[in-house]
Design a protein around this motif. Structure first.
Motif, PDB file in Angstrom:
ATOM      1  N   ARG A  37     -53.459  12.178  30.525  1.00  0.00           N
ATOM      2  CA  ARG A  37     -52.265  12.136  31.376  1.00  0.00           C
ATOM      3  C   ARG A  37     -52.214  10.847  32.184  1.00  0.00           C
ATOM      4  O   ARG A  37     -51.134  10.284  32.409  1.00  0.00           O
ATOM      5  CB  ARG A  37     -52.252  13.338  32.314  1.00  0.00           C
ATOM      6  CG  ARG A  37     -51.993  14.669  31.623  1.00  0.00           C
ATOM      7  CD  ARG A  37     -52.073  15.815  32.623  1.00  0.00           C
ATOM      8  NE  ARG A  37     -51.772  17.106  31.997  1.00  0.00           N
ATOM      9  CZ  ARG A  37     -51.863  18.272  32.633  1.00  0.00           C
ATOM     10  NH1 ARG A  37     -52.240  18.300  33.917  1.00  0.00           N
ATOM     11  NH2 ARG A  37     -51.579  19.401  32.006  1.00  0.00           N
ATOM     12  N   ARG A  38     -53.375  10.377  32.625  1.00  0.00           N
ATOM     13  CA  ARG A  38     -53.400   9.182  33.466  1.00  0.00           C
ATOM     14  C   ARG A  38     -53.202   7.901  32.662  1.00  0.00           C
ATOM     15  O   ARG A  38     -52.559   6.957  33.139  1.00  0.00           O
ATOM     16  CB  ARG A  38     -54.719   9.121  34.238  1.00  0.00           C
ATOM     17  CG  ARG A  38     -54.758   7.980  35.237  1.00  0.00           C
ATOM     18  CD  ARG A  38     -55.984   8.004  36.100  1.00  0.00           C
ATOM     19  NE  ARG A  38     -55.969   6.889  37.029  1.00  0.00           N
ATOM     20  CZ  ARG A  38     -57.000   6.510  37.774  1.00  0.00           C
ATOM     21  NH1 ARG A  38     -58.134   7.186  37.707  1.00  0.00           N
ATOM     22  NH2 ARG A  38     -56.907   5.473  38.582  1.00  0.00           N
ATOM     23  N   PRO A  40     -51.915   7.385  29.151  1.00  0.00           N
ATOM     24  CA  PRO A  40     -51.362   7.762  27.835  1.00  0.00           C
ATOM     25  C   PRO A  40     -51.428   6.601  26.853  1.00  0.00           C
ATOM     26  O   PRO A  40     -51.160   5.450  27.203  1.00  0.00           O
ATOM     27  CB  PRO A  40     -49.907   8.141  28.158  1.00  0.00           C
ATOM     28  CG  PRO A  40     -49.616   7.503  29.476  1.00  0.00           C
ATOM     29  CD  PRO A  40     -50.905   7.474  30.226  1.00  0.00           C
ATOM     30  N   LEU A  70     -52.032  16.711  23.223  1.00  0.00           N
ATOM     31  CA  LEU A  70     -52.099  15.579  24.139  1.00  0.00           C
ATOM     32  C   LEU A  70     -51.642  14.269  23.503  1.00  0.00           C
ATOM     33  O   LEU A  70     -51.433  13.280  24.212  1.00  0.00           O
ATOM     34  CB  LEU A  70     -53.539  15.401  24.646  1.00  0.00           C
ATOM     35  CG  LEU A  70     -54.131  16.536  25.474  1.00  0.00           C
ATOM     36  CD1 LEU A  70     -55.606  16.258  25.765  1.00  0.00           C
ATOM     37  CD2 LEU A  70     -53.361  16.712  26.785  1.00  0.00           C
ATOM     38  N   GLN A 176     -53.836  24.543  35.646  1.00  0.00           N
ATOM     39  CA  GLN A 176     -53.011  23.865  34.656  1.00  0.00           C
ATOM     40  C   GLN A 176     -52.621  24.780  33.502  1.00  0.00           C
ATOM     41  O   GLN A 176     -51.797  24.416  32.658  1.00  0.00           O
ATOM     42  CB  GLN A 176     -53.758  22.646  34.082  1.00  0.00           C
ATOM     43  CG  GLN A 176     -54.279  21.665  35.115  1.00  0.00           C
ATOM     44  CD  GLN A 176     -53.177  21.082  35.962  1.00  0.00           C
ATOM     45  OE1 GLN A 176     -52.161  20.601  35.428  1.00  0.00           O
ATOM     46  NE2 GLN A 176     -53.343  21.118  37.280  1.00  0.00           N
TER      47      GLN A 176
END
Length: 321
Positions: A37-38, A40, A70, A176
């Protein structure tokens, strides 16, 4: 408090691209999700399939599904993690994992050339490692437990979660709504580490609630001390030579002899003497005052011998092969 996990990820500043060691368990799953997420497009994952238990295929399928979600490339490495005679299953599996990571890192190229690898051990893992080292009578190198960062094969390796309790990692995953897989061997109390986790850590926490932080500081202090001892050993070996000259060794204090010889054996011959073996070698060096004084001592997997004016070492297995 999942905030500690989020803070650790926020402070993590690896050189990209980054590979994550992904077992499929809670810790590596959380690390992979947070890093993807941080950053990509800058993350890969490496899953090592040990093939040691029926659940191994399920671990791989979980990792494949997670990485697909992801948008993260996944490499699955199937390894032979069977323990050699005299080797513990844990050591064999660890060695196989690192060899697999090295292979993937060396094979990566182009825009996805791996610059850093992150592993997901957390504060509870660090405490367990420190307690294992204490139980074995380890020196400062053992008490240093697991480093937060080191270099290997031109790649920077990181453990960004060493200050984060395992419960915080799982709490973040639950928040999450992300699933993970449980390794059934983690509850097998035949393994010492599992007994420490299940029986000893709860008792330690009852007496010392902040033990994770204090144990982490102890490990960090020991890591610094081990580094200083390594620097001293290199300076002393530069004076006594490699292989070490007996006369020059005898000019060092017993403690510096031990430090230099331990460094010589570990870094030049990949063997580590026991405390009793090292003490016997130091006694023999002190007694070695004539040309006719022979030395032949079992040391690790081989032997330390006197060769003229020097000490030397040979691998007993290689000699008999």
């Amino acid at each position: 408090m999942a905030q500690r996990f989020e803070a650790a990820i926020e402070c993590f500043a690896p050189t990209l691209p980054l590979a994550i060691g992904l077992s499929g368990g809670a810790d590596s799953t959380a690390l992979a999700v947070a890093c993807a997420r941080r950053w990509p497009g800058q993350i890969q994952a490496i899953h090592v399939h040990h093939g040691l238990q029926p659940a191994a295929d399920g671990f791989a399928r979980h990792c494949e599904a997670l990485c697909s979600t992801l948008g993260v490339a996944l490499t699955v490495c199937r390894v032979n993690a069977t323990a050699a005679p005299g080797q513990s299953p844990e050591d064999a599996a660890r060695k196989a994992r690192y060899e697999a990571f090295d292979t993937v890192a060396l094979a990566a190229n182009g825009s996805f050339a791996i610059k850093s690898i992150a592993l997901a051990q957390h504060a509870d893992d660090q405490a367990e490692t420190l307690l294992l080292a204490l139980s074995r009578g380890a020196g400062v190198a053992g008490l240093a437990a697991m480093p937060a960062r080191w270099e290997r094969g031109g790649v920077a390796w990181h453990r960004p979660l060493l200050q984060v309790p395992g419960a915080d990692v799982r709490r973040w995953l639950l928040e999450q709504g992300i699933a993970w897989v449980e390794d059934p061997t983690n509850s097998d109390t035949r393994f010492t580490r599992n007994r420490i986790r299940a029986q000893l850590l709860p008792a330690v926490e009852a007496v010392f609630p902040a033990f994770r932080d204090t144990f982490a500081r102890t490990a960090a202090n020991a890591w610094q001390a081990a580094g200083l001892l390594g620097e001293i050993a290199q300076e002393d070996l530069a004076r006594v030579g490699v292989p070490p000259a007996l006369a020059q060794l005898q000019q060092l204090s017993r403690a510096r002899q031990a430090n230099a010889l331990r460094h010589w054996l570990r870094h030049h011959h990949q063997t580590t003497p026991s405390a009793a073996q090292l003490a016997e070698m130091l006694d023999q060096i002190a007694a070695c005052t004539t040309r006719g004084h022979g030395i032949r001592l079992k040391m690790g997997r081989g032997f330390v011998v006197r060769s003229g004016l020097h000490l030397d070492w040979y691998d007993a297995g290689a000699m008999s092969a």
